[in-house]
Structures are given as structure tokens and as C-alpha cells.
Design an enzyme around this catalytic site. Sequence first.
Site, PDB file in Angstrom:
ATOM      1  N   ASP A 230      35.766  49.185  37.481  1.00 32.29           N
ATOM      2  CA  ASP A 230      36.838  48.282  37.866  1.00 32.29           C
ATOM      3  C   ASP A 230      38.057  49.169  38.059  1.00 32.29           C
ATOM      4  O   ASP A 230      38.094  50.311  37.586  1.00 32.29           O
ATOM      5  CB  ASP A 230      37.072  47.219  36.784  1.00 32.29           C
TER       6      ASP A 230
HETATM    7  C1  BGC Z   1      39.949  43.376  39.104  1.00 36.21           C
HETATM    8  C2  BGC Z   1      38.729  43.468  40.004  1.00 36.21           C
HETATM    9  C3  BGC Z   1      39.165  43.809  41.404  1.00 36.21           C
HETATM   10  C4  BGC Z   1      39.935  45.119  41.369  1.00 36.21           C
HETATM   11  C5  BGC Z   1      40.434  45.577  42.738  1.00 36.21           C
HETATM   12  C6  BGC Z   1      40.823  44.610  39.196  1.00 36.21           C
HETATM   13  O1  BGC Z   1      42.016  44.404  38.532  1.00 36.21           O
HETATM   14  O2  BGC Z   1      39.534  43.194  37.769  1.00 36.21           O
HETATM   15  O3  BGC Z   1      38.020  42.264  39.988  1.00 36.21           O
HETATM   16  O4  BGC Z   1      38.054  43.891  42.244  1.00 36.21           O
HETATM   17  O5  BGC Z   1      41.090  44.950  40.543  1.00 36.21           O
HETATM   18  O6  BGC Z   1      41.437  44.750  43.184  1.00 36.21           O
END
Ligand code: BGC
Length: 770
Positions: A230
Site C-alpha cells: 500500500d
Molecule cells: C490506500 C490504497 C490506495 C493507495 C493509493 C492508500 O492510502 O490505502 O487503497 O490504493 O493509497 O492511492
Amino acid sequence: MKEIKDIVKSLTLEEKASLCQGSSFWETKEIKEKGIPAILMTDGPHGLRKESEEKDQYGMNLSLPATCFPTASSIANSWNEDLIWRVGEALGKECIAENVSILLGPGVNIKRSPLCGRNFEYFSEDPYLSSHMAKSQILGIQSMGIGASLKHFAVNNQETQRMTVDAKVDERTLREIYLASFETAIKIAKPWTIMAAYNKVNGEYCCEHSHLLNEILRDEWQYDGVVLSDWGATNNQIVGIQNGFDLRMPFNGDYYTKVLIEAVETGKLAECVLDKTVTRILTLVKKCIKNELTATFSKEEHHQLAVEAAIESAVLLKNEHSTLPITRNTKIAIIGRLAQHIRYQGGGSSHVIPSKYKTLLNVLEDDYPDVEYTYSPGYRLKQDVDDSQYISEALIAAETVDAVLFCLGLPNTWESEGLDRKHLEIPKNQQHLLKQLSALNKPIICLLFSGSPVEMPWLGNVESLLYFSTAGQGMSEAAWKLVFGERNPSGKLAETFPISLSHTPTSLTFPEKEQANYAEGIYVGYRYYDKKKISTLFDFGFGLSYTSWEYQNLNISQSCLDFTKEESLIVSVDVTNTGSRAGREIVQLYVSKEEPKVHRPIKELKGFKKVFCLPGETKTVTFILDRRSFAYYEEKIHDWYVEDGNYLIMIGKSVRDIVQQEILKINNNPLPVMFSPQSTVGEIREHPAASEVLKAVFSKMMPPKKTENKTVNDITDEENFTDKAMAYDSMAEAMPLIKISDMTAGLVTIEAIYQIVEQLNQAVMKSQRN
Ligand code: BGC
């Protein structure tokens, strides 16, 4: 691109290390000289969030317009795998058009508490439903040659301290609830990437978790795609790579590339292990560029699909006196700011700029010019305070109409990534207004917009309640089609609506900060309410229709199943539309174990199908149940296990409205156990062959019975003896075998205990050979 193994051979250590992290907020590393292009990823999950050209380094800029489909919490209520497949396919086409290779979604985290601020992005409290919906969405996306990213792996169930919280969860709960939500989707749909979560699980960060990544994902489930972090979730990438992790996202400078180079140079990380990661990343890159993908799509068609998805996802929760649908000549007062500022998605990384968007009022103006209506905002959305002018306008408007259409729900800022709700109420100002409106004695139809459950102390004041969750850009069109009866509601809840927050399984502790203790274990959602016999507001799987349904002829292919022979069970049931409107019904199959030897939920969802029937039409719905449908995760053998005995095969309109059931007997091998002197008498008795051995041992220990010339005293002694023996017998249940020596004051020697253990294990082995 050339053969991957040849490219890997040609790469320098620096190049390999640099491939293990992004090159920007959204891209992987390009190495032109070696013919390696960059690939682009974007959020996800229910629409594209591709940043516009003026992208900034934080990825915060507005994104390009894209179709905003219902969020996962909404489309899960459709229980329609074909529909979500089509949504996936449409998302894939939009990715192709924007040159995006990987869509960051879907998210399958379990709704452990309705307070989690990101629940609108997740499907369900039930892992079976969740994993099947995700599987179909992934298959749809990937059918277009675009990769999905199943997230957030794993046990990421709260936003509070989401980057550091340590989820403490036992192995059985992990397998049956939190990982099961990923498992089917991974095994069947094979997402090209999996996003490892921010949090820790039992003390280890997800991006470096040996048990989750190495032992379960890579070894047991044989997943060979890319595991990426993530955004900002990687901590120790060296440990991560050793455990099957691959790609750090996003790019944040050269520091971590140097760390990897040094790790290889100093022998902390074997280069052949790094090569495996690089091979997986390059395989992904190759998949992404293998075809010059082209896709043409019509924005309008995708918008219509968004409308269709919103229609199928809406759930009719209450409809007294069949107030809904209304005719177009009903004079209505539309009340509530949410009619103008519709709530169709949540906040955070999944927020999409819709390609087309209409408020409820716009749709009425454009498509229903003949409908006579008034609109009053009624309450403020940005502040939860009563506005006396709005209130009196709304009350005056309501006085002269046939019905009130009250739009209520949660403001945008209440449900978002990065925060958890503190309570389950809707704003007080909406509740106050509703109370005053109900005093007018007009029929009140409520349209509810919230990504997750809310408490409803006001439910008694309304005739009808139609729930949309966060249903995407087609929501307003969908709403009127349902309200005017052009379409029939067919959604059912993918999540229980509790009466009160205090009834929820985690109400005493959620959210905990440093350590989240998953003390409720497998009892999440309906598994908890069922077991505790807690009344709910609306049950899991519940939803009304404008027509009525009857179930008949439940049939199971055999009444006795033998899993030692790898059999499976075919279940069929007839569903008839007994009303006067065409409609769709969601047939739910639950399995329940009678008298389980381990604690188990009362019943669990193991199948569902949605069928369309014209009035009077009957359809036969068929399910196939396999071994796993009956299994629980047995920690003693580190595997799934089917206990033998009786099971109920239940067909329900919801989890608590079981309309047909049949008994099935299952034969299966007993648990492959090995006994030790510490095994209790109770444990030994559970195994039939061992139990026989024990019976023989115990009977030898009994004093011989007098058979002739019994006196009255003899008879009394005998009775006393039997009573005592029975008391000892129940005490013995929990007694480790070795203690028998103490309890018989050495009459049974320790040596004898070891011999008994030997005899027990031989008997078990013999029975398993047969
Ligand atoms: C989120 C993800 C997301 C990523 C990119 C993170 O903060 O938890 O679900 O895909 O950011 O935006």
C-alpha cells in the site's frame, strides 16, 4: 520484451534493486536500455482515479473524469456476480483508454465493525460473499488485459492508526474470516497484483509477513503475481523480499534502492532471492504490454451500466402498506439537502470525478417533467445544527402533498479513508426534522444514503425505506426508476444493520490504537448476532421486493456424503415469483453443523444465486457444495477439517428467514491425532478407536462385581459404587491421562500410562489405515 530470464541475467544489481520500487507516485521503473517500460497504476476500486496532466508529487490533484460505479458496499448488495463482472470489464476498458495497466482494487477487507470509515469500499461482513464478488470483479477487469490489485492484505479493518496498529488475531479466525475473504478471489481470479496492507498482524508488518506472504500466499495458495505495498506501507523491504514481497510504492528517492544494493553486497539478502522478485515484477510488466490494447467504449453506455448497477444494489428495507412504488401523479414534497448534494461515493483514495452526474432533482426535471413536486433543503449538511427557516419551509411544503420523499444519510466528511466513525447515528438535524414531519401524518418515504449501517430510532416514523449505500453516479436515475416502480428493488443486505452500536461484536473496544485484539474471534457480523441471539434492525441477506417469492422442493443429491471418497453435494430448490411484477430474487444457501464438537457459528453462507422471474414463473436454482463448504479451520492439524455428523442445508430469504432445510449426514476420517500422556480423557473419547481402547483399560480397573448371594448391603454398595463411578467419569473428562496415576495413588503406574498411550496411538493409526 525479450525473455524475462534473459533480461534478469542482463541486469546490474543497481538496476534490479531500482526495479523493486516505483519511479513516481503511480509508475514502476523504466529501464530503456534493457527494453523495460514503466507501467502505470491508479486507484480503484469502483472507478478510475487517474491524475490529470498537472500531477503533483503527493498524488492529490484532481483526477480525470471517469465512470463512478457503485462502491463495493453498495454493489455487494446486488449479490450479482455477472453484474460486477461487467462493471469490472468496463473499468478495464476505461483503463485501456487512459493507458493505465493496473487498477488498484477491489478491496475485500471484512467489516469487523460498522464504524470503520472505509467500509464503503469493502463488500461484506461475510468472507464468502466478499470473495465471490471480488473474484468476479477481478475476472471482469482482467478479461480486458488489465491487472487488478486485490487489497488490503490483510486484517486491515480500521482506519484508526492504520499504519501502525497490530491486529492480534488467532489462526482459526484469520483463516475462516479475514483470509477467506481473499482466498477464493486469489485462487480463482488470480489477480495480477496484491496490495499488502499498512498494519501489523500478530506483531509483523504485512509487507514483510512471513506467515501471510511466504507460508500462506506463496506456498499454500501458490500465488505467483506481484505483491506490492500500500502507498507507504513498506518498512523493512529486505525482510519483505525474503518473505515473498516485491514492489515498494510509491517512489521516494534512491535511499531504499541503495539499502537493497547494500543488503545484497553484505550478504543480508541473497541475489537469487532478489532475482525472484525482479522476475515477478518483469513478468507483470510484460503482461501489461503484451498487446497493443485498444478499447472503445461509449461513456453513455458505461453510465447506463452504472445506473443498472445502482438499481440492482438498492435494498428496500421497509414498505408498509406497499407505499412504494408511487405513481407519477402522486404530488410529492422532496425534502433534504441530500437530494441536491447526493452522496454516491466516499472520501479518500477511491474518490472519482464522475463522467456524468445528476442530482435527484435534475433527473426529475429532465426525465419526469409531468411529476408535480416541491423541494426544500430541510437541514444543513455541513453543520449538524437545526435551521428553523429550513424546517418551517419543509413543514409547509409537506402539508399540501400526497407523500413526503425524505432524503437522509451521512455527510461526505463522516465516511472516509483515514477516519473511523464514533457512532452510528445520522446527523441530529435530520432526525429532528423527520420527527416533526411525521407529526403531519403524511406517508414518508425515505431514501437513505450512507456507505454503512446507521441506527434508526426514527424507523417507526416512516412508511418506506429504500437504502442505496454509496451507489455511484447512476444513483439518481436509479432512485426514480425504483420509486416510480419502473424497476423492482432486488438488493439484499451484505451486512447486518444492528439496532444499536452497543450490540455489535466489537462495541466495547473498537477502535483500539496500538493493538487491536480480535477477541470476538470468528463471531463477526451475523455469526455473532445469531450466536448471541441478538435482535437486529435488518438481518444479513434481508431485502424486500415489490413482488413476492415462494420456495419449494429443496433437493439434495444424497442424504449421506462420504468425504473419504471426495464426493460433492448438488443442492437444488425451486423459486417462484408469486406476485404480479417481474423481479429478481437472491437465493441464499447456509450450512449449519448440528452439535459441533468445536464452537462454530450457527450457520454460514456457502452459496448464493440471483434469478430473474416473470410473474408466476418458477426457476430451479442449483448449487454445488464441496468439502470446504462444511469445513472449519482446525488449528491442531493446521488445515481445514470436516467433522462427521449431521449438517443442515438451509435455503434462506435472509440469514434469519430460513424457508427450506434438509439434513445431510457426513462421514469423514476422524482428526488425524496423536495422543500423549497430556491428552485428556475427553479428547481421547472423541476418537472412536481410541475410545474403545480406553473403555477396555478402565473396565480392567473396576473391582469385580459379585454376582451370587448378594446381600442388601452388597446392593447398596453397588449402587454407591455406580454413582461414584459416574461422578469420577465426568471428572475424568478434563483429566490428562498421566494424572490417572496420581488419582489411583500409583495403582496405575506411570509406565502403564505410557503403554496406554502407545496402545491408543496404534489403534488410531490402524483405524486410519482401514
Ligand atoms: C490506500 C490504497 C490506495 C493507495 C493509493 C492508500 O492510502 O490505502 O487503497 O490504493 O493509497 O492511492
